[in-house]
Design a protein around this motif. Structure first.
Motif, PDB file in Angstrom:
ATOM      1  N   VAL A   1      50.787  31.416  27.688  1.00 28.98           N
ATOM      2  CA  VAL A   1      49.669  30.782  26.988  1.00 28.98           C
ATOM      3  C   VAL A   1      49.569  31.370  25.590  1.00 28.98           C
ATOM      4  N   THR A   2      48.785  30.738  24.726  1.00 25.37           N
ATOM      5  CA  THR A   2      48.631  31.198  23.350  1.00 25.37           C
ATOM      6  C   THR A   2      47.719  32.424  23.297  1.00 25.37           C
ATOM      7  N   PRO A   3      47.824  33.236  22.249  1.00 28.51           N
ATOM      8  CA  PRO A   3      46.925  34.389  22.102  1.00 28.51           C
ATOM      9  C   PRO A   3      45.449  33.989  22.081  1.00 28.51           C
ATOM     10  N   ASP A   4      45.123  32.812  21.518  1.00 23.85           N
ATOM     11  CA  ASP A   4      43.728  32.360  21.507  1.00 23.85           C
ATOM     12  C   ASP A   4      43.218  32.117  22.919  1.00 23.85           C
ATOM     13  N   ASP A   5      44.080  31.576  23.773  1.00 23.43           N
ATOM     14  CA  ASP A   5      43.671  31.282  25.152  1.00 23.43           C
ATOM     15  C   ASP A   5      43.657  32.536  26.024  1.00 23.43           C
ATOM     16  N   ILE A   6      44.502  33.506  25.709  1.00 22.32           N
ATOM     17  CA  ILE A   6      44.613  34.690  26.564  1.00 22.32           C
ATOM     18  C   ILE A   6      43.291  35.454  26.602  1.00 22.32           C
ATOM     19  N   SER A   7      42.522  35.384  25.507  1.00 21.97           N
ATOM     20  CA  SER A   7      41.247  36.104  25.453  1.00 21.97           C
ATOM     21  C   SER A   7      40.210  35.504  26.399  1.00 21.97           C
ATOM     22  N   LYS A   8      40.447  34.286  26.857  1.00 17.57           N
ATOM     23  CA  LYS A   8      39.500  33.617  27.751  1.00 17.57           C
ATOM     24  C   LYS A   8      39.813  33.877  29.226  1.00 17.57           C
ATOM     25  N   LEU A   9      40.926  34.573  29.504  1.00 22.07           N
ATOM     26  CA  LEU A   9      41.380  34.762  30.885  1.00 22.07           C
ATOM     27  C   LEU A   9      41.038  36.153  31.386  1.00 22.07           C
ATOM     28  N   LYS A  10      41.003  36.295  32.701  1.00 22.52           N
ATOM     29  CA  LYS A  10      40.753  37.591  33.312  1.00 22.52           C
ATOM     30  C   LYS A  10      41.467  37.659  34.656  1.00 22.52           C
ATOM     31  N   VAL A  11      41.781  38.870  35.093  1.00 17.92           N
ATOM     32  CA  VAL A  11      42.445  39.083  36.375  1.00 17.92           C
ATOM     33  C   VAL A  11      41.527  38.601  37.509  1.00 17.92           C
ATOM     34  N   GLY A  12      42.099  37.892  38.469  1.00 22.35           N
ATOM     35  CA  GLY A  12      41.329  37.351  39.582  1.00 22.35           C
ATOM     36  C   GLY A  12      40.848  35.930  39.354  1.00 22.35           C
ATOM     37  N   GLN A  13      41.056  35.416  38.152  1.00 18.71           N
ATOM     38  CA  GLN A  13      40.600  34.071  37.830  1.00 18.71           C
ATOM     39  C   GLN A  13      41.434  33.027  38.575  1.00 18.71           C
ATOM     40  N   ILE A  14      40.788  31.944  39.010  1.00 15.83           N
ATOM     41  CA  ILE A  14      41.481  30.888  39.754  1.00 15.83           C
ATOM     42  C   ILE A  14      42.374  30.068  38.829  1.00 15.83           C
ATOM     43  N   VAL A  15      43.571  29.760  39.324  1.00 14.39           N
ATOM     44  CA  VAL A  15      44.537  28.915  38.619  1.00 14.39           C
ATOM     45  C   VAL A  15      44.981  27.820  39.576  1.00 14.39           C
ATOM     46  N   TYR A  16      45.095  26.599  39.069  1.00 22.46           N
ATOM     47  CA  TYR A  16      45.623  25.495  39.874  1.00 22.46           C
ATOM     48  C   TYR A  16      47.022  25.144  39.374  1.00 22.46           C
ATOM     49  N   TYR A  17      47.946  24.975  40.300  1.00 25.92           N
ATOM     50  CA  TYR A  17      49.289  24.551  39.935  1.00 25.92           C
ATOM     51  C   TYR A  17      49.676  23.367  40.808  1.00 25.92           C
ATOM     52  N   TYR A  18      50.646  22.599  40.309  1.00 24.06           N
ATOM     53  CA  TYR A  18      51.015  21.351  40.968  1.00 24.06           C
ATOM     54  C   TYR A  18      52.460  21.415  41.445  1.00 24.06           C
ATOM     55  N   HIS A  19      52.643  21.142  42.741  1.00 24.43           N
ATOM     56  CA  HIS A  19      53.977  21.145  43.348  1.00 24.43           C
ATOM     57  C   HIS A  19      54.079  19.966  44.301  1.00 24.43           C
ATOM     58  N   SER A  20      55.116  19.161  44.118  1.00 26.00           N
ATOM     59  CA  SER A  20      55.311  17.954  44.935  1.00 26.00           C
ATOM     60  C   SER A  20      54.072  17.068  44.908  1.00 26.00           C
TER      61      SER A  20
END
Length: 319
Positions: A181-200
Motif C-alpha cells: 500500500v502507499t505510505p499515505d494509506d499505511i498510516s491508517k492501518l494497524k495490527v489486528g485490523q480486518i482485511v477482506y480478500y477475494y479468492h475464487s
C-alpha cells in the motif's frame, strides 16, 4: 399559438423576477467508510501442492527437482486470452476518448451531468476489466514461492483445469499474504485490523499481522496478512479490501452533486442566489454522497433543477 407564447412569456418573467424554483436540504454530519484496495501475493515456507490458477495449456519451465525461491516453474496459456486482452485495451481507449469528448460537451452545456456520469462509469468499467485481465495474466506465470524440492504431477504442453494439482513443493512454514500500500494509506492501518480478500469469487477475511516501516523500490510499503483459508496456494495473487472509517464528513443526497471534469460542486443558496462551491467527494453509497470541504451544516444545498442552474442563478426555495 399566441396562448403558448404568452404562457412562455409569463413563465420567463416569473423566473426572472422570482428565480428558478428549487428544493434544498441541509447537510448532516456523518461517518463514511472507504476502502483501501490492493493486490497481495500468497507467500509460504510450507510443504504445498501447487494448483493451476487457471485452465489452459501448461508450459513447464524446467525439469529440475530442486528450485530456488522466485524461480519460474511454469506458465499456463488460457484459450483466446491474447484476443481478450487486446479487446480490453481497445475498449479502454474508446472509453477514454468518449469521456474526454463528454467532458468538453458538458463544459459547453451540451452534455448533461447524467451523460458525463455514464461516460465516467463506462471508462471505469473498461479500466477495471483490463486490470482484471492483467491480474489473470500475472496468475498464468507460476514461480517457486520458496526454495525446496519440486515434483511435477503433469507433463509440459498438456491441458490443465483450474485448481488441478500440477506440482508438489516440499518446505516448511505457514501461509500469509504480502500486500503493498502507499505510505499515505499505511498510516491508517494497524495490527489486528480486518482485511477482506477475494479468492475464487468468494470474499474471505483475514487480519493484519505486521506492517513494515520501510518502503520497497516502488515506494510502496508491505503489509502482512494472516488467514485460515487452506484453499489458497503460494504464488497466487488476490485482491484485498481494507475498510477504513473516515470521520468528520457531511452527507447529502447524491443528486446535489455536480461534476465538471475532475472537480465536484454543489450549489449553496445565499440570499436567494445559488452559488457554486467546490467540494471533495469521498464516495457515493446508494443515494447518499459523502463530502468534505468549506460547508456548514446550516447552509442550504440545492437538490433539484440542477440542469438549469449556473453559478449566481437567482432561485426560489420550494417548501
Amino acid at each position: 399559438m399566441k396562448k403558448i407564447f404568452a404562457l412562455l412569456f409569463i413563465l420567463f418573467s416569473y423566473s426572472a423576477a422570482f428565480g428558478l424554483s428549487v428544493h434544498i436540504v441541509y447537510p448532516e454530519t456523518c461517518t463514511s467508510n472507504y476502502t483501501i484496495k490492493a493486490y497481495g501475493k500468497v507467500e509460504t515456507n510450507q510443504n504445498i501442492t501447487i494448483n493451476a490458477p487457471i485452465s489452459g495449456i501448461i508450459n513447464i519451465s524446467s525439469s529440475f527437482s530442486s528450485v530456488k525461491k522466485g524461480e519460474p516453474l511454469a506458465q499456463i496459456y488460457p484459450y483466446n486470452f491474447s484476443n481478450k486482452l487486446q479487446n480490453a485495451k481497445n475498449n479502454i481507449e474508446a472509453a477514454r476518448k468518449n469521456l474526454e469528448d463528454t467532458i468538453k460537451l458538458k463544459e459547453a452545456n451540451i452534455a448533461t451531468s447524467q451523460e458525463l456520469q455514464k461516460a465516467k462509469m463506462l471508462y471505469y468499467q473498461a479500466e477495471s476489466n483490463l486490470e482484471n485481465l492483467r491480474s489473470i495474466l500475472e496468475q498464468t506465470k507460476i514461480y517457486a514461492p520458496f526454495s525446496g524440492s519440486l515434483q511435477y504431477l503433469v507433463a509440459s504442453q498438456s491441458y490443465v483445469e483450474k485448481g488441478q494439482p500440477i506440482a508438489i513443493l516440499k518446505g516448511n512454514g505457514d501461509l500469509w499474504i504480502q500486500a503493498f500500500v502507499t505510505p499515505d494509506d499505511i498510516s491508517k492501518l494497524k495490527v489486528g485490523q480486518i482485511v477482506y480478500y477475494y479468492h475464487s469469487n468468494l470474499k474471505q477475511q483475514g487480519t493484519i499481522a505486521q506492517i513494515s516501516p520501510s518502503t520497497d523500490s516502488s515506494g510502496l510499503m508491505p503489509v502482512f496478512v494472516k488467514f485460515n483459508n487452506k484453499d489458497l496456494i503460494a504464488g497466487v495473487w488476490v485482491k484485498l479490501d481494507i475498510p477504513i472509517a473516515q470521520k468528520s464528513c457531511l452527507c447529502i443526497p447524491k443528486q446535489a452533486i455536480v461534476s465538471k471534469g475532475s472537480k465536484v460542486y454543489v450549489y449553496i443558496v445565499i440570499n436567494g442566489v445559488a452559488c457554486e462551491r467546490e467540494v471533495g467527494l469521498i464516495n457515493i453509497a446508494g443515494n447518499t454522497a459523502y463530502i468534505f470541504g468549506n460547508i456548514a451544516k446550516n447552509e442550504p444545498i440545492v437538490v433539484s433543477g440542477m440542469q438549469r442552474l449556473k453559478n449566481k442563478t437567482k432561485v426560489t426555495i420550494m417548501k
